[in-house]
Design a protein around this motif. Structure first.
Motif, short mmCIF file in Angstrom:
data_model
loop_
_atom_site.label_atom_id
_atom_site.label_comp_id
_atom_site.label_asym_id
_atom_site.label_seq_id
_atom_site.Cartn_x
_atom_site.Cartn_y
_atom_site.Cartn_z
N THR A 229 -6.17 -23.33 -13.04
CA THR A 229 -6.64 -23.01 -11.56
C THR A 229 -6.35 -21.81 -11.17
O THR A 229 -4.83 -21.45 -11.14
N ILE A 230 -7.07 -21.01 -10.69
CA ILE A 230 -6.69 -19.90 -9.83
C ILE A 230 -6.60 -20.56 -8.36
O ILE A 230 -7.42 -20.63 -7.75
N THR A 231 -5.23 -20.14 -7.80
CA THR A 231 -4.83 -20.77 -6.49
C THR A 231 -4.84 -19.94 -5.51
O THR A 231 -5.06 -18.64 -5.64
N ALA A 232 -4.59 -20.24 -4.34
CA ALA A 232 -4.43 -19.16 -3.16
C ALA A 232 -3.07 -18.60 -3.17
O ALA A 232 -3.13 -17.33 -2.69
N ALA A 233 -2.21 -19.01 -3.96
CA ALA A 233 -0.98 -18.19 -4.27
C ALA A 233 -1.20 -17.06 -5.20
O ALA A 233 -0.71 -16.09 -5.00
N HIS A 234 -2.09 -17.34 -5.94
CA HIS A 234 -2.58 -16.29 -7.03
C HIS A 234 -3.37 -15.17 -6.29
O HIS A 234 -3.12 -13.91 -6.39
N THR A 235 -4.34 -15.36 -5.61
CA THR A 235 -4.96 -14.61 -4.87
C THR A 235 -4.17 -13.71 -3.81
O THR A 235 -4.68 -12.53 -3.34
N ARG A 236 -3.32 -14.38 -3.19
CA ARG A 236 -2.42 -13.64 -2.19
C ARG A 236 -1.59 -12.51 -2.95
O ARG A 236 -1.64 -11.51 -2.31
N HIS A 237 -1.10 -12.97 -4.30
CA HIS A 237 -0.40 -11.84 -4.85
C HIS A 237 -1.25 -10.60 -5.10
O HIS A 237 -1.06 -9.42 -5.05
N TRP A 238 -2.65 -10.93 -5.50
CA TRP A 238 -3.40 -9.86 -6.05
C TRP A 238 -4.01 -9.08 -4.79
O TRP A 238 -4.00 -7.81 -4.61
N VAL A 239 -4.10 -9.96 -3.56
CA VAL A 239 -4.27 -8.94 -2.18
C VAL A 239 -3.45 -8.03 -1.90
O VAL A 239 -3.46 -6.99 -1.54
N ASP A 240 -2.01 -8.47 -2.03
CA ASP A 240 -0.80 -7.83 -1.57
C ASP A 240 -0.62 -6.43 -2.75
O ASP A 240 -0.39 -5.42 -2.13
N GLU A 241 -0.95 -6.69 -3.85
CA GLU A 241 -0.85 -5.58 -4.85
C GLU A 241 -2.04 -4.58 -4.59
O GLU A 241 -1.89 -3.41 -4.64
N ALA A 242 -3.37 -5.07 -4.31
CA ALA A 242 -4.47 -4.23 -4.13
C ALA A 242 -4.32 -3.73 -2.77
O ALA A 242 -4.66 -2.56 -2.66
N LEU A 243 -3.82 -4.35 -1.72
CA LEU A 243 -3.56 -3.60 -0.54
C LEU A 243 -2.86 -2.40 -0.53
O LEU A 243 -3.02 -1.23 0.04
N GLU A 244 -1.69 -2.63 -1.35
CA GLU A 244 -0.59 -1.58 -1.32
C GLU A 244 -1.17 -0.37 -2.27
O GLU A 244 -1.06 0.87 -1.58
N ARG A 245 -2.12 -0.63 -3.09
CA ARG A 245 -2.82 0.56 -3.72
C ARG A 245 -3.73 1.32 -2.91
O ARG A 245 -3.82 2.50 -2.71
N GLU A 246 -4.54 0.60 -2.17
CA GLU A 246 -5.45 1.22 -1.08
C GLU A 246 -4.75 1.96 -0.08
O GLU A 246 -5.20 3.00 0.18
N MET A 247 -3.77 1.57 0.48
CA MET A 247 -2.80 2.43 1.46
C MET A 247 -2.41 3.42 0.88
O MET A 247 -2.24 4.49 1.53
N ARG A 248 -1.68 3.33 -0.32
CA ARG A 248 -1.28 4.64 -1.10
C ARG A 248 -2.36 5.65 -1.26
O ARG A 248 -2.02 6.91 -1.16
N ARG A 249 -3.56 5.03 -1.64
CA ARG A 249 -4.75 6.06 -1.88
C ARG A 249 -5.29 6.71 -0.43
O ARG A 249 -5.43 8.00 -0.67
N ASP A 250 -5.44 5.94 0.46
CA ASP A 250 -5.60 6.54 1.77
C ASP A 250 -4.51 7.39 2.34
O ASP A 250 -4.88 8.54 3.04
N ASP A 251 -3.54 7.23 2.02
CA ASP A 251 -2.39 8.10 2.60
C ASP A 251 -2.32 9.44 1.77
O ASP A 251 -2.18 10.43 2.36
N ALA A 252 -2.63 9.40 0.48
CA ALA A 252 -2.79 10.40 -0.30
C ALA A 252 -3.91 11.31 0.03
O ALA A 252 -4.01 12.85 -0.03
N LEU A 253 -5.30 10.71 0.42
CA LEU A 253 -6.27 11.48 0.75
C LEU A 253 -6.13 12.17 2.00
O LEU A 253 -6.64 13.23 2.19
N ALA A 254 -5.54 11.41 3.07
CA ALA A 254 -5.25 11.92 4.42
C ALA A 254 -4.23 13.29 4.15
O ALA A 254 -4.61 14.21 4.69
N GLU A 255 -3.35 13.19 3.22
CA GLU A 255 -2.53 14.18 3.24
C GLU A 255 -3.12 15.40 2.42
O GLU A 255 -2.98 16.53 3.11
N ARG A 256 -3.95 15.35 1.52
CA ARG A 256 -4.71 16.17 0.94
C ARG A 256 -5.86 17.04 1.83
O ARG A 256 -5.72 18.21 1.97
N LEU A 257 -6.27 16.25 2.80
CA LEU A 257 -7.24 16.57 3.77
C LEU A 257 -6.56 17.46 4.79
O LEU A 257 -6.91 18.74 5.13
#
Length: 217
Positions: free
Chosen positions: A11-39
């Motif tokens: 079973t894929i549970t809410a705990a699993h998806t929360r973990h995935w969301v946290d990991e993906a969110l940090e990746r997106e924030m790092r990517r946005d910060d890097a893009l803003a820094e380059r611009l």
């Protein structure tokens, strides 16, 4: 598929998806910060050339627009000679302007980050929540079949596997089509839906097939 040689239920549970969301969110924030820094860095590098060249280009356009005369060429030659001292005089002012721009960018990013983070989290939670549910994986020498409760099963042949990765808690498997979209099958290494020892043996069998597929890819 031919006769099934292994089966896993989990079973894929809410705990699993929360973990995935946290990991993906940090990746997106790092990517946005890097893009803003380059611009921001590109804008700051352009400050000095713009301060010097834009007035010269504007003057040249106006002079030629009125007609190229000997006086026009003399004026342009003088302007070209003045570029070097103008560049030197512009550098201290440009340095102050760059520092101001960098501070403004930092402040703007800090003000907008909470809202940006909240919107990104909402989007990711909506996407990953769709993955929650009960699953069954059946596999044999040709491939594996992934079935989610209430949906048609999906078949993945070992010859189509292009991506295999293991984390502490998941086996991640994808064919080319899924991998291009940043998607994969995430199969837990432990499950409460089966006897732990039976599940462990089944997972070892699946791992063997996946590792062989990855080696042949």
């Amino acid at each position: 598929m031919s006769e099934t040689c292994g089966e896993l239920r989990y079973t894929i549970t809410a705990a699993h998806t929360r973990h995935w969301v946290d990991e993906a969110l940090e990746r997106e924030m790092r990517r946005d910060d890097a893009l803003a820094e380059r611009l921001g860095a590109a804008q700051q590098r352009a400050v000095t050339p713009m301060l010097v060249l834009l007035p010269v280009c504007g003057a040249a356009w106006l002079l030629f627009h009125r007609g190229a005369t000997p006086q026009t060429w003399m004026t342009l030659a003088l302007a070209a000679l003045l570029l070097v001292p103008a560049w030197r005089f512009a550098r201290p002012f440009a340095a102050r302007l760059r520092r101001t721009m960098a501070q403004q960018q930092t402040d703007s990013t800090a003000r907008g980050r909470p809202l940006s983070r909240a919107l990104a989290r909402l989007t990711l939670e909506t996407r990953f929540k769709r993955l929650q549910g009960d699953y069954r994986v059946q596999f044999d020498a040709q491939g594996m079949q992934v079935a989610r409760a209430g949906q048609r099963p999906a078949l993945l042949r070992w010859s189509d596997v292009v991506h295999v990765r293991e984390t502490d808690t998941f086996l991640v498997v994808a064919c080319a089509a899924l991998h291009r979209r940043g998607q994969a099958y995430w199969i837990p290494k432990h499950s409460d839906a089966m006897d732990p020892e039976v599940y462990r043996e089944g997972m070892q069998g699946l791992l063997g097939h996946c590792r062989a597929a990855a080696a042949a890819a």
